[in-house]
Design a protein around this motif. Sequence first.
Motif, PDB file in Angstrom:
ATOM      1  N   THR A 296     -18.753 -15.030   1.950  1.00 20.94           N
ATOM      2  CA  THR A 296     -18.875 -14.057   0.866  1.00 20.94           C
ATOM      3  C   THR A 296     -19.776 -14.587  -0.257  1.00 20.94           C
ATOM      4  OG1 THR A 296     -16.781 -14.873   0.036  1.00 20.94           O
ATOM      5  CG2 THR A 296     -16.729 -12.817   1.199  1.00 20.94           C
TER       6      THR A 296
ATOM      7  N   LEU B  76     -23.318 -14.093   0.926  1.00 22.11           N
ATOM      8  CA  LEU B  76     -23.704 -12.676   0.873  1.00 22.11           C
ATOM      9  C   LEU B  76     -24.078 -12.258  -0.536  1.00 22.11           C
ATOM     10  CD1 LEU B  76     -21.180 -10.447   2.864  1.00 22.11           C
ATOM     11  CD2 LEU B  76     -23.517 -11.010   3.472  1.00 22.11           C
TER      12      LEU B  76
ATOM     13  N   PHE C 250     -19.909  -0.455  -0.323  1.00 21.78           N
ATOM     14  CA  PHE C 250     -18.533  -0.290  -0.759  1.00 21.78           C
ATOM     15  C   PHE C 250     -17.648   0.157   0.403  1.00 21.78           C
ATOM     16  CE2 PHE C 250     -15.183   2.242  -2.910  1.00 21.78           C
ATOM     17  CZ  PHE C 250     -14.633   1.217  -3.649  1.00 21.78           C
TER      18      PHE C 250
ATOM     19  N   ILE D 217     -17.071  -2.701   2.777  1.00 21.78           N
ATOM     20  CA  ILE D 217     -16.093  -3.665   2.262  1.00 21.78           C
ATOM     21  C   ILE D 217     -14.674  -3.139   2.460  1.00 21.78           C
ATOM     22  CG2 ILE D 217     -15.230  -4.760   0.162  1.00 21.78           C
ATOM     23  CD1 ILE D 217     -18.222  -4.581  -0.803  1.00 21.78           C
ATOM     24  N   ILE D 218     -14.478  -1.840   2.120  1.00 19.91           N
ATOM     25  CA  ILE D 218     -13.145  -1.252   2.265  1.00 19.91           C
ATOM     26  C   ILE D 218     -12.700  -1.344   3.720  1.00 19.91           C
ATOM     27  CG2 ILE D 218     -11.807   0.874   2.082  1.00 19.91           C
ATOM     28  CD1 ILE D 218     -12.496   0.431  -0.625  1.00 19.91           C
TER      29      ILE D 218
ATOM     30  N   ILE E  67     -13.658  -3.440   6.066  1.00 23.40           N
ATOM     31  CA  ILE E  67     -13.342  -4.831   6.423  1.00 23.40           C
ATOM     32  C   ILE E  67     -11.981  -5.239   5.864  1.00 23.40           C
ATOM     33  CG2 ILE E  67     -14.018  -7.244   6.091  1.00 23.40           C
ATOM     34  CD1 ILE E  67     -16.939  -6.233   6.070  1.00 23.40           C
ATOM     35  N   MET E  68     -11.744  -4.884   4.565  1.00 28.07           N
ATOM     36  CA  MET E  68     -10.487  -5.241   3.930  1.00 28.07           C
ATOM     37  C   MET E  68      -9.304  -4.622   4.660  1.00 28.07           C
ATOM     38  SD  MET E  68     -10.559  -7.275   1.456  1.00 28.07           S
ATOM     39  CE  MET E  68     -11.006  -7.767  -0.178  1.00 28.07           C
TER      40      MET E  68
ATOM     41  N   ILE F 272      -8.705  -6.470   7.917  1.00 27.64           N
ATOM     42  CA  ILE F 272      -8.057  -7.761   7.695  1.00 27.64           C
ATOM     43  C   ILE F 272      -6.574  -7.564   7.390  1.00 27.64           C
ATOM     44  CG2 ILE F 272      -7.926  -9.737   6.112  1.00 27.64           C
ATOM     45  CD1 ILE F 272     -10.931  -9.634   5.871  1.00 27.64           C
ATOM     46  N   ASN F 273      -6.301  -6.581   6.523  1.00 25.13           N
ATOM     47  CA  ASN F 273      -4.925  -6.326   6.138  1.00 25.13           C
ATOM     48  C   ASN F 273      -4.057  -5.894   7.318  1.00 25.13           C
ATOM     49  OD1 ASN F 273      -4.158  -6.914   3.573  1.00 25.13           O
ATOM     50  ND2 ASN F 273      -3.530  -4.800   3.146  1.00 25.13           N
TER      51      ASN F 273
ATOM     52  N   ASP G 276      -3.339  -8.860   9.481  1.00 29.86           N
ATOM     53  CA  ASP G 276      -2.293  -9.691   8.886  1.00 29.86           C
ATOM     54  C   ASP G 276      -0.909  -9.111   9.146  1.00 29.86           C
ATOM     55  OD1 ASP G 276      -4.088 -11.435   7.993  1.00 29.86           O
ATOM     56  OD2 ASP G 276      -3.911 -10.969   5.852  1.00 29.86           O
TER      57      ASP G 276
ATOM     58  N   GLU H 295       2.172 -10.702  11.233  1.00 29.52           N
ATOM     59  CA  GLU H 295       3.494 -10.899  10.656  1.00 29.52           C
ATOM     60  C   GLU H 295       4.566 -10.278  11.531  1.00 29.52           C
ATOM     61  OE1 GLU H 295       3.939  -9.692   6.491  1.00 29.52           O
ATOM     62  OE2 GLU H 295       2.261 -11.064   6.131  1.00 29.52           O
TER      63      GLU H 295
END
Lengths: 263, 268
Positions: B200, B203, B244, B247-248, B250-251, B254-255, B258, B262
């Motif tokens: 990051t 970038l 934007f 990014i959203i 990708i986020m 990732i979330n 995760d 879990e």
Amino acid sequence: MKSRKLTIPYIFWMLVFTMIPIVIIGFSAFNDGKGNFTLEPFQKAFFYSGVFLKSLLIALISTAICLVLAYPLAYILTRMKQSSQKTVTMLLMIPMWMNFLLRIYAWVILLQKNGPLDLALSLLGIHGTYIGNTAAVVVGMVYEYLPFMVLPIYTVMSKIDPGLIEAARDLGSNNAAVLGKVIFPLSIPGVISGITMVFVPSASTFLVSQYLGGTDDIMIGDVIDNIFWTDQNTGAAISLLMMVLIFVFLVLMNLFGDEEAIA
Amino acid sequence: MMKQKNGALSKLYIALILFFLYAPIIVMIVLSFNKGNTIVWKGFSLKWYGELFQDRNLMGALANTLSIAVLASFFATILGTSAAIGINNFKGKTRSIIQNVSNIPIISPDIVMGVSLMLLFTFLGMIFHFQMGYVTVLISHICFCVPLVVLNVMPRLRHMDRSIYDAARDLGCNEWQAFFKVVLHELMPGIVSGLLISFTYSLDDFIITHFTQGAKFQNLSTEIYAMLRRKIPPTINALSTLLFVAIIVIMVIINLRDRHEEKMKNEK
């Protein structure tokens, strides 16, 4: 696993690309461009001391505003439930992933004459210019670096043992006392690293003031950028001074942090 | 009652901060669909997106940014991880000297680092007859990424139980097997976060690239810088919107990953 040889490429790398460049900076700062020793670059650098001071002032104000905004935010965050904490930290980080220049440019659009803010406020009968002044530069800085203040404070605060807070409550502390006597002292390491992470880049960056500030809001980073393409020696001298200053700042911050930890 | 009032105030405060962070981005997104090229709304249009994809320079700069970020974070991760393991075997003064030097790129302002690398490259360029470009930018990016990797791997190393390495050796692994199967596995979270942070930073970098790019190379930041110098093209808004959205996405991925992990852990 026990080998120290693994460090050799790294040491070589640091030598060539970190140490030697610093030596070169030092060398050209005391150089007249023809290989003779001189202090002239520093005399020329002195000409920009006003800009230097103004940059420090802008950085200081921006850091203070970031701290004031970030501290309550970090505190509120730690008291939320786990899943909301995750969501909000993610929301704080997303704008950081946007390109640095695009983030500033967004503020140029927002603040410009006849821009959204101007139009909205003139509907309320308020007229004014919102771009091309020091305040706009500070807003841009706070926007750039606010998450750098929130995240370290939040990380340190969320590691505070809840038992300590409970103990303080049991011993008769009210909310304010818990915050002032338990949470705040324990969160100081986070505050210090937050201050460092905001102050250093905002004192040294360039472009923010070029886009958002007026002609007298030029910062020392812009000066280095401008001067370097024509007069490398003076540029090197200013860079060296800036490095020394930042180094002193970091040492002071560290001292302050350690003292607090002992007390 | 008191608590509820506090809760509402807290929520309002967070909402205000988020508004401050997102308002400029939202304005850009809205304007990216504007037919006109000022901020006056002239109707919905996708024409800026069309122009964006036809901008050869910008697409080239985007490719450069991505490839530099991938290569720089990859090399920095290898260099930084091995360095961290090596540093961990030093003690006392030598160790603190190496660690202090390795912190220099992190604490020194970007502009000083950019300027000093530029001086180095022009100096070396005169001796070895090369000009600044892709390679010098790549080297510079590795420079500021390596310490980030070291910083992320070191804490994992310190907390690692040394005896598991010995156990692996006792159970018949040779040094390399023990390293790859046990040590690397233990360090993985630190290595991955070092890699992601490096990626990051690379970038997003403008300042260091600006000084080490030479005459022909452009990455996304420097290309945007050049575009903003010429005029203020509305394609910038379209570009911001696409970034934007990326990014959203990708986020969210990732979330979700995760959460999935879990869940898997809990089911075990």
